[in-house]
Design an enzyme around this catalytic site. Structure first.
Site, PDB file in Angstrom:
ATOM      1  N   TYR A 116      41.378  58.385   0.025  1.00  9.50           N
ATOM      2  CA  TYR A 116      41.076  59.655   0.700  1.00  9.50           C
ATOM      3  C   TYR A 116      40.506  59.555   2.112  1.00  9.50           C
ATOM      4  O   TYR A 116      41.151  59.931   3.086  1.00  9.50           O
ATOM      5  CB  TYR A 116      40.106  60.459  -0.175  1.00  9.50           C
ATOM      6  CG  TYR A 116      40.669  60.870  -1.498  1.00  9.50           C
ATOM      7  CD1 TYR A 116      41.446  62.010  -1.640  1.00  9.50           C
ATOM      8  CD2 TYR A 116      40.431  60.107  -2.643  1.00  9.50           C
ATOM      9  CE1 TYR A 116      41.964  62.391  -2.871  1.00  9.50           C
ATOM     10  CE2 TYR A 116      40.947  60.474  -3.881  1.00  9.50           C
ATOM     11  CZ  TYR A 116      41.713  61.616  -3.981  1.00  9.50           C
ATOM     12  OH  TYR A 116      42.230  61.981  -5.189  1.00  9.50           O
ATOM     13  N   TRP A 165      33.400  56.487  -9.177  1.00  2.00           N
ATOM     14  CA  TRP A 165      34.545  55.694  -8.750  1.00  2.00           C
ATOM     15  C   TRP A 165      34.517  54.272  -9.302  1.00  2.00           C
ATOM     16  O   TRP A 165      35.354  53.446  -8.924  1.00  2.00           O
ATOM     17  CB  TRP A 165      34.623  55.653  -7.224  1.00  2.00           C
ATOM     18  CG  TRP A 165      35.328  56.835  -6.634  1.00  2.00           C
ATOM     19  CD1 TRP A 165      34.785  57.969  -6.118  1.00  2.00           C
ATOM     20  CD2 TRP A 165      36.741  56.988  -6.494  1.00  2.00           C
ATOM     21  NE1 TRP A 165      35.757  58.824  -5.671  1.00  2.00           N
ATOM     22  CE2 TRP A 165      36.980  58.247  -5.880  1.00  2.00           C
ATOM     23  CE3 TRP A 165      37.842  56.193  -6.819  1.00  2.00           C
ATOM     24  CZ2 TRP A 165      38.258  58.720  -5.595  1.00  2.00           C
ATOM     25  CZ3 TRP A 165      39.115  56.661  -6.529  1.00  2.00           C
ATOM     26  CH2 TRP A 165      39.308  57.913  -5.929  1.00  2.00           C
ATOM     27  N   ARG A 198      48.182  67.364  -6.851  1.00  2.37           N
ATOM     28  CA  ARG A 198      49.411  66.934  -7.533  1.00  2.37           C
ATOM     29  C   ARG A 198      49.169  66.645  -9.004  1.00  2.37           C
ATOM     30  O   ARG A 198      50.052  66.814  -9.843  1.00  2.37           O
ATOM     31  CB  ARG A 198      49.978  65.681  -6.866  1.00  2.37           C
ATOM     32  CG  ARG A 198      49.057  64.484  -7.011  1.00  2.37           C
ATOM     33  CD  ARG A 198      49.713  63.153  -6.736  1.00  2.37           C
ATOM     34  NE  ARG A 198      48.759  62.080  -6.979  1.00  2.37           N
ATOM     35  CZ  ARG A 198      48.639  61.414  -8.113  1.00  2.37           C
ATOM     36  NH1 ARG A 198      49.430  61.695  -9.135  1.00  2.37           N
ATOM     37  NH2 ARG A 198      47.735  60.465  -8.248  1.00  2.37           N
ATOM     38  N   GLU A 237      30.072  62.550  -2.828  1.00  3.64           N
ATOM     39  CA  GLU A 237      31.432  62.032  -2.723  1.00  3.64           C
ATOM     40  C   GLU A 237      32.142  62.637  -1.516  1.00  3.64           C
ATOM     41  O   GLU A 237      32.803  61.928  -0.745  1.00  3.64           O
ATOM     42  CB  GLU A 237      32.212  62.334  -4.002  1.00  3.64           C
ATOM     43  CG  GLU A 237      33.648  61.840  -3.956  1.00  3.64           C
ATOM     44  CD  GLU A 237      34.501  62.383  -5.086  1.00  3.64           C
ATOM     45  OE1 GLU A 237      35.312  61.619  -5.639  1.00  3.64           O
ATOM     46  OE2 GLU A 237      34.389  63.589  -5.401  1.00  3.64           O
ATOM     47  N   CYS A 295      45.972  66.926 -12.056  1.00  4.69           N
ATOM     48  CA  CYS A 295      44.641  67.473 -12.297  1.00  4.69           C
ATOM     49  C   CYS A 295      44.190  67.252 -13.732  1.00  4.69           C
ATOM     50  O   CYS A 295      44.798  67.774 -14.674  1.00  4.69           O
ATOM     51  CB  CYS A 295      44.617  68.958 -11.973  1.00  4.69           C
ATOM     52  SG  CYS A 295      43.021  69.720 -12.339  1.00  4.69           S
ATOM     53  N   TYR A 304      43.608  65.543 -21.400  1.00  5.88           N
ATOM     54  CA  TYR A 304      43.877  64.327 -22.166  1.00  5.88           C
ATOM     55  C   TYR A 304      43.660  64.575 -23.656  1.00  5.88           C
ATOM     56  O   TYR A 304      42.771  65.326 -24.049  1.00  5.88           O
ATOM     57  CB  TYR A 304      42.992  63.177 -21.675  1.00  5.88           C
ATOM     58  CG  TYR A 304      43.477  62.588 -20.374  1.00  5.88           C
ATOM     59  CD1 TYR A 304      44.514  61.660 -20.363  1.00  5.88           C
ATOM     60  CD2 TYR A 304      42.933  62.988 -19.158  1.00  5.88           C
ATOM     61  CE1 TYR A 304      44.986  61.127 -19.175  1.00  5.88           C
ATOM     62  CE2 TYR A 304      43.391  62.469 -17.963  1.00  5.88           C
ATOM     63  CZ  TYR A 304      44.420  61.532 -17.975  1.00  5.88           C
ATOM     64  OH  TYR A 304      44.899  61.020 -16.800  1.00  5.88           O
ATOM     65  N   ARG A 335      49.893  77.554  11.873  1.00  9.27           N
ATOM     66  CA  ARG A 335      50.252  77.271  10.483  1.00  9.27           C
ATOM     67  C   ARG A 335      50.297  75.769  10.217  1.00  9.27           C
ATOM     68  O   ARG A 335      50.956  75.313   9.282  1.00  9.27           O
ATOM     69  CB  ARG A 335      51.601  77.915  10.160  1.00  9.27           C
ATOM     70  CG  ARG A 335      51.589  79.440  10.281  1.00  9.27           C
ATOM     71  CD  ARG A 335      52.897  80.058   9.821  1.00  9.27           C
ATOM     72  NE  ARG A 335      53.986  79.770  10.742  1.00  9.27           N
ATOM     73  CZ  ARG A 335      54.341  80.558  11.758  1.00  9.27           C
ATOM     74  NH1 ARG A 335      53.673  81.691  11.994  1.00  9.27           N
ATOM     75  NH2 ARG A 335      55.356  80.250  12.545  1.00  9.27           N
TER      76      ARG A 335
END
Length: 299
Positions: free
Chosen positions: A116, A74, A201, A52, A203, A244, A157
Site C-alpha cells: 500500500y 500485519w 477487490r 495503520e 473483502c 470465511y 474526474r
C-alpha cells in the site's frame, strides 16, 4: 453479513479455508458532523486502524514501526514466510519481539514488499537512459498529487489513489485489497464537500471490513481538511465480498446483537501537510461498543 452468510456462494479460496462469497456490493455512509462508520456490534480497535493508515502515508513497508506501537495486524504474513523458509516454528510473540529488538532481523523478515504505502507515495517509474536501457525514474506521490488536483480542479474526474501496480504484485506479501480510492467534490467555496469512493477487490467482512471502513473515513477526513472542504459521503464498493467458513461463531454472535449509538471522529489538529498527522490528532467519541469477537485470520 447476514446476506453474505445466507446467500453467498460456497467456494474454496487461496487460503484453503473456504468462504461464502457474493460479488458486487455497496455501502454508503454520511461523514458530515463527525460521523464515522465504526461498528458497535463488536469492539473495533480503531486505534490500530488509525496507526495503520498513518503508517501507509509514511510509505513504509516494514512492520517494525507498527509493532513498536503495539499494532500486530500485519504480523501473520511475514511470520508465515519466516516459518516456511527457515523451518523455525517460532511463536508469534517471539517473532514480533525480535522484529522490534533486532534491526537486521527486521530488515530481513519484517518487510512486506511494495505494499500500500509504497504505491501511494512512491509509485515507481522508469525511463529510457542515454544508452537506450531503462533506468529508474522519480517515484510518484499519488497522495500529494490528488490533494493538489482537488485544489486546482475540484470538478475533475481523475482524483484517484491506486494501489494495484500490476508489475509489482508478485513482490507483495499481500496484493492490495482496498485498492482504489477516488475523490469527488460537490458544491464550491465554503460549501464544498468531499466524497470518497473506495473500491475493494477482496473483502473479509468479519475482520477486514470494519478496519477498512474506519481507515477510509479517516483518509477522507484528512484529505478534506487539507483541501479546506467538509467531509461528505463515503461510498464503499466491494468485489469479492466474503465470510470465511471458520468464522461461523463470529457471524452468529454478531448477528444476534443490536447496533446502538453513533460514534464521532474529530480532528484535533490540522497540520501543514497530510504527512504530518500524528495519532494524537484524532479523537473518537460516543463509542460504546459491545465486546470483541475473536476469529482466526486466513493467511
Amino acid at each position: 453479513m447476514r446476506h453474505v452468510w445466507e446467500h453467498g456462494d460456497e467456494r474454496m479460496d487461496r487460503t484453503g479455508v473456504g468462504t461464502r462469497s457474493v460479488f458486487g456490493t455497496m455501502l454508503r455512509f454520511d461523514l458530515s458532523g463527525g460521523r464515522v462508520p465504526l461498528l458497535t456490534t463488536k469492539r473495533v480497535y480503531w486505534k490500530a486502524a488509525a496507526r495503520e493508515m498513518l503508517w501507509f502515508l509514511t510509505g513504509s513497508t516494514n512492520i517494525r514501526p507498527l509493532l513498536e506501537q503495539g499494532v500486530t495486524i500485519w504480523s501473520d504474513w511475514p511470520l508465515a514466510r519466516y516459518r516456511r523458509e527457515t523451518g523455525d516454528a517460532i511463536a508469534q510473540e517471539d517473532f514480533e519481539a525480535r522484529i522490534v529488538a533486532e534491526e537486521d532481523f527486521a530488515r530481513r523478515w519484517g518487510d512486506l514488499g511494495p505494499v500500500y504505502g509504497k504505491q501511494w507515495v512512491d509509485w515507481p517509474t522508469y525511463r529510457y537512459g542515454p544508452d537506450g536501457r531503462y533506468e529508474k525514474g522519480p517515484g510518484i506521490n499519488q497522495v500529494s498529487q490528488v490533494i493538489e488536483s482537488l485544489k486546482a480542479d475540484p470538478g475533475g474526474r481523475r482524483h484517484i489513489i491506486e494501489g494495484w501496480n500490476v508489475a509489482e504484485l508478485d513482490r507483495m506479501a499481500l496484493p492490495p485489497c482496498h485498492k482504489t480510492y477516488q475523490f469527488h467534490v460537490i458544491g464550491s467555496g465554503r460549501d464544498a464537500r468531499l466524497n470518497c469512493l473506495l473500491y475493494q477487490r477482496s473483502c473479509d467482512v468479519a475482520l477486514g471490513l470494519p478496519f477498512n471502513l474506519f481507515g477510509a473515513a479517516m483518509l477522507c477526513r484528512m484529505v478534506a481538511a487539507q483541501t479546506s472542504m467538509r467531509p461528505g459521503e463515503l461510498i464503499w464498493a466491494g468485489g469479492d465480498t466474503h465470510l470465511y467458513l471458520n468464522h461461523a461463531e463470529l457471524v452468529r454472535t454478531q448477528l444476534a446483537r443490536e447496533p446502538a449509538g453513533e460514534p464521532r471522529l474529530a480532528l484535533v489538529r490540522v497540520p501543514e501537510t497530510i504527512f504530518d498527522y500524528r495519532f494524537e490528532d484524532f479523537a473518537v467519541t460516543d463509542y460504546a461498543p459491545q465486546g470483541p469477537i475473536r476469529a482466526p485470520v486466513a493467511v
